[in-house]
Design an enzyme around this catalytic site. Structure first.
Site, mmCIF file in Angstrom:
data_model
loop_
_atom_site.group_PDB
_atom_site.id
_atom_site.type_symbol
_atom_site.label_atom_id
_atom_site.label_comp_id
_atom_site.label_asym_id
_atom_site.label_seq_id
_atom_site.Cartn_x
_atom_site.Cartn_y
_atom_site.Cartn_z
ATOM 1 N N CYS A 277 -3.658 10.838 1.066
ATOM 2 C CA CYS A 277 -2.989 9.554 0.848
ATOM 3 C C CYS A 277 -1.572 9.755 0.334
ATOM 4 C CB CYS A 277 -3.793 8.728 -0.156
ATOM 5 S SG CYS A 277 -5.540 8.678 0.262
ATOM 6 N N LYS B 210 0.831 -1.210 0.000
ATOM 7 C CA LYS B 210 0.000 0.000 0.000
ATOM 8 C C LYS B 210 0.866 1.261 0.000
ATOM 9 C CE LYS B 210 -3.253 2.943 0.694
ATOM 10 N NZ LYS B 210 -4.397 3.194 -0.136
HETATM 11 N N1 SAJ Z 1 -1.280 14.893 -8.934
HETATM 12 C C1 SAJ Z 1 -0.319 15.597 -9.655
HETATM 13 N N2 SAJ Z 1 0.079 15.098 -10.849
HETATM 14 C C2 SAJ Z 1 -0.424 13.933 -11.362
HETATM 15 C C3 SAJ Z 1 -1.394 13.223 -10.622
HETATM 16 C C4 SAJ Z 1 -1.796 13.722 -9.402
HETATM 17 O O1 SAJ Z 1 0.170 16.653 -9.230
HETATM 18 O O2 SAJ Z 1 -0.016 13.566 -12.461
HETATM 19 C C5 SAJ Z 1 -1.725 15.400 -7.628
HETATM 20 C C6 SAJ Z 1 -3.223 15.712 -7.560
HETATM 21 O O3 SAJ Z 1 -3.506 16.973 -8.065
HETATM 22 C C7 SAJ Z 1 -3.478 15.596 -6.069
HETATM 23 C C8 SAJ Z 1 -2.508 14.496 -5.626
HETATM 24 O O4 SAJ Z 1 -1.560 14.378 -6.660
HETATM 25 O O5 SAJ Z 1 -3.148 16.808 -5.408
HETATM 26 C C9 SAJ Z 1 -3.143 13.136 -5.371
HETATM 27 O O6 SAJ Z 1 -4.160 12.850 -6.322
HETATM 28 P P1 SAJ Z 1 -4.409 11.422 -7.014
HETATM 29 O O7 SAJ Z 1 -5.600 11.536 -7.864
HETATM 30 O O8 SAJ Z 1 -3.173 10.963 -7.653
HETATM 31 O O9 SAJ Z 1 -4.651 10.413 -5.802
HETATM 32 P P2 SAJ Z 1 -5.617 10.352 -4.503
HETATM 33 O O10 SAJ Z 1 -4.844 10.922 -3.333
HETATM 34 O O11 SAJ Z 1 -6.977 10.898 -4.744
HETATM 35 O O12 SAJ Z 1 -5.761 8.743 -4.328
HETATM 36 C C10 SAJ Z 1 -4.589 7.929 -4.194
HETATM 37 C C11 SAJ Z 1 -4.646 6.790 -5.239
HETATM 38 N N3 SAJ Z 1 -3.338 6.122 -5.317
HETATM 39 C C12 SAJ Z 1 -2.726 5.916 -6.500
HETATM 40 O O13 SAJ Z 1 -3.155 6.285 -7.555
HETATM 41 C C13 SAJ Z 1 -1.409 5.173 -6.415
HETATM 42 C C14 SAJ Z 1 -5.749 5.802 -4.836
HETATM 43 O O14 SAJ Z 1 -5.747 4.686 -5.704
HETATM 44 C C15 SAJ Z 1 -5.514 5.333 -3.392
HETATM 45 O O15 SAJ Z 1 -6.544 4.424 -2.973
HETATM 46 C C16 SAJ Z 1 -5.584 6.546 -2.503
HETATM 47 O O16 SAJ Z 1 -4.517 7.422 -2.872
HETATM 48 C C17 SAJ Z 1 -5.448 6.073 -1.056
HETATM 49 O O17 SAJ Z 1 -6.485 5.901 -0.369
HETATM 50 O O18 SAJ Z 1 -4.327 5.777 -0.622
#
Ligand code: SAJ
Length: 411
Positions: free
Chosen positions: A265, A211
């Protein structure tokens, strides 16, 4: 099967609901009376598309009931928060400890206890210590080889994306980490109720680390993109074009730079690795620092643009577009855009306009700035910074504006 789920938040409530939807009898435990009352009325206290209809249905059919007090069940899941405390990012397992103490009196021989909360490596073993102390009459697994015990114990993390939880809970593969192989088999039987993805069995420590690894991988990749954005800015290269070109290589897949990394997360979980092995987790640590520094860099670009305006004979107006932690959601917690709004707001020499199409009021921690519509902001602002890639902004034509800082590359 009767299932008890402790913690009815963003993960626990959808999980409890899916078990009930697929025929189990579920008791949901929480310490928040408001959440319990809301759920027992067939409503929800969180935002997740599609969830409320199913909750309404399973509550009406008597298959999901929320409560403060535990009842006997076949399986006990724990999905409570695991934040960190202090500057050294020490994980705070007190919510798990208190959930464990709540369910302990209801346990009987043959039960399975499953930890779902994102946790540092070793948390499942720690949970067993708390369980053993609370129930000395029951025998818990003492090693991976142990075959003589009363309660099966496993660590099974979720990996659902907020906004797509209902679909991903069912479709995603899951890591099932048993304290012993028999524990993993028992836990897999529980998830078979609704999971259509593969249930891949391993031990608890590997499952805990899986995880953390998933979110750290994404954090490191985003940090690489954010570092490129700083390098490209100095070298006068368009980072978006650069990444699009590099990603045409069949084995390269760089994520997107942004205003920083937010949410509960990705910006949190990598610290659990760093905290456990600080001398070894150098890249994970650096990625956290690079991503945490990005909002401050965006603020410095905004200040540069304001300085270039010269004397306007009035306070320059800065418009920040987007406050949520990622596109097309209303969740402002742990958002880099909020940090940017706070930092820009510290400058008394600028007037601050804030645009967030997904909310109707500003959070209390924003002391300065006025929530306005997009059109109004674009009409009057001297400097515009796009902080979140909301669909309303993607549809906007920014062509005629001079001072636009596009932190998320939508232009
Ligand atoms: N972000 C970027 N650039 C990107 C992608 C995301 O700057 O290319 C930023 C987003 O704007 C945001 C942050 O990252 O601020 C996180 O967003 P996210 O959509 O990547 O993820 P979360 O936090 O909504 O959910 C994550 C997911 N993990 C992965 O994709 C590895 C989800 O599958 C997990 O279940 C969740 O964390 C969790 O509960 O841990």
């Amino acid at each position: 099967m009767k299932i008890s789920v402790s913690g009815l938040g963003y993960i626990g409530l959808p999980t409890a609901t899916m078990f009930a939807h697929y025929g189990a009898h579920v008791i949901g435990l929480d310490v928040n009376q408001h959440a319990i009352d809301t759920i027992n009325q067939g409503k929800i206290h969180i935002v997740e598309p599609g969830l409320e209809d199913i909750v309404k249905d399973v509550v009406a059919q008597g298959r999901l009931k929320a409560s403060l007090t535990p009842e006997p069940a076949d399986a006990f899941l724990i999905a409570v928060p695991t934040p960190f405390k202090g500057d050294d990012h020490t994980p705070d397992l007190s919510y798990i400890e208190s959930a464990v103490k709540t369910i302990a009196p209801a346990l009987t021989r043959g039960n399975v206890v499953i930890l779902e909360s994102t946790s540092p490596v070793g948390a499942t073993e720690q949970m067993v210590e708390w369980l053993s102390a609370a129930r000395p009459d029951l025998k818990f697994p003492s090693s991976e080889q142990d075959t003589e015990f009363d309660i099966y114990v496993a660590y099974c993390p979720e990996r659902v994306l907020p906004g797509q939880v209902i679909r991903e809970l069912v479709e995603n593969d899951r890591t099932i980490g048993g304290l012993t192989p028999e524990c993993a088999k028992k836990a897999a039987e529980v998830y078979k109720i609704f999971v259509k993805g593969d249930l891949v069995e391993t031990n608890a420590r590997t499952a805990e680390m899986t995880k953390l690894t998933e979110n750290a991988f994404r954090d490191v990749n985003i940090a690489f993109a954010n570092e490129l954005s700083l390098i490209c800015d100095r070298l006068n290269i368009n980072v978006w074009e650069l990444i699009a070109l590099a990603n045409r290589h069949p084995r390269v897949n760089i994520l997107n730079p942004g205003a920083g990394v937010g949410g509960h997360c990705i910006a949190v979980d990598p610290w659990f690795i760093v905290n456990k092995t600080p001398d070894l987790a150098r890249m994970v640590n650096t990625a956290r620092e690079v991503n945490d520094n990005k909002p401050k860099w965006v603020v410095s670009k905004i200040e540069e643009a304001v300085a270039k305006l010269g004397d306007l004979g009035r306070k320059p107006k800065v418009a920040l577009l987007g406050l949520a932690f990622k596109p097309d959601i209303d969740d402002l917690r742990e958002s880099p855009a909020i940090e940017i709004a706070q930092l820009v707001g510290e400058n008394d020499q600028v007037e601050l306009l804030l645009v967030e199409p997904n909310v109707h009021e500003l959070p209390k921690k924003i002391q300065k700035g006025e929530l306005v519509q997009l059109e109004e902001a674009l009409k009057s602002a001297d400097v515009v910074a796009i902080l979140v890639g909301h669909k309303q902004f993607k549809e906007q034509d920014f062509g005629s504006l001079n001072n636009v800082i596009d932190a998320v590359g939508i232009i």
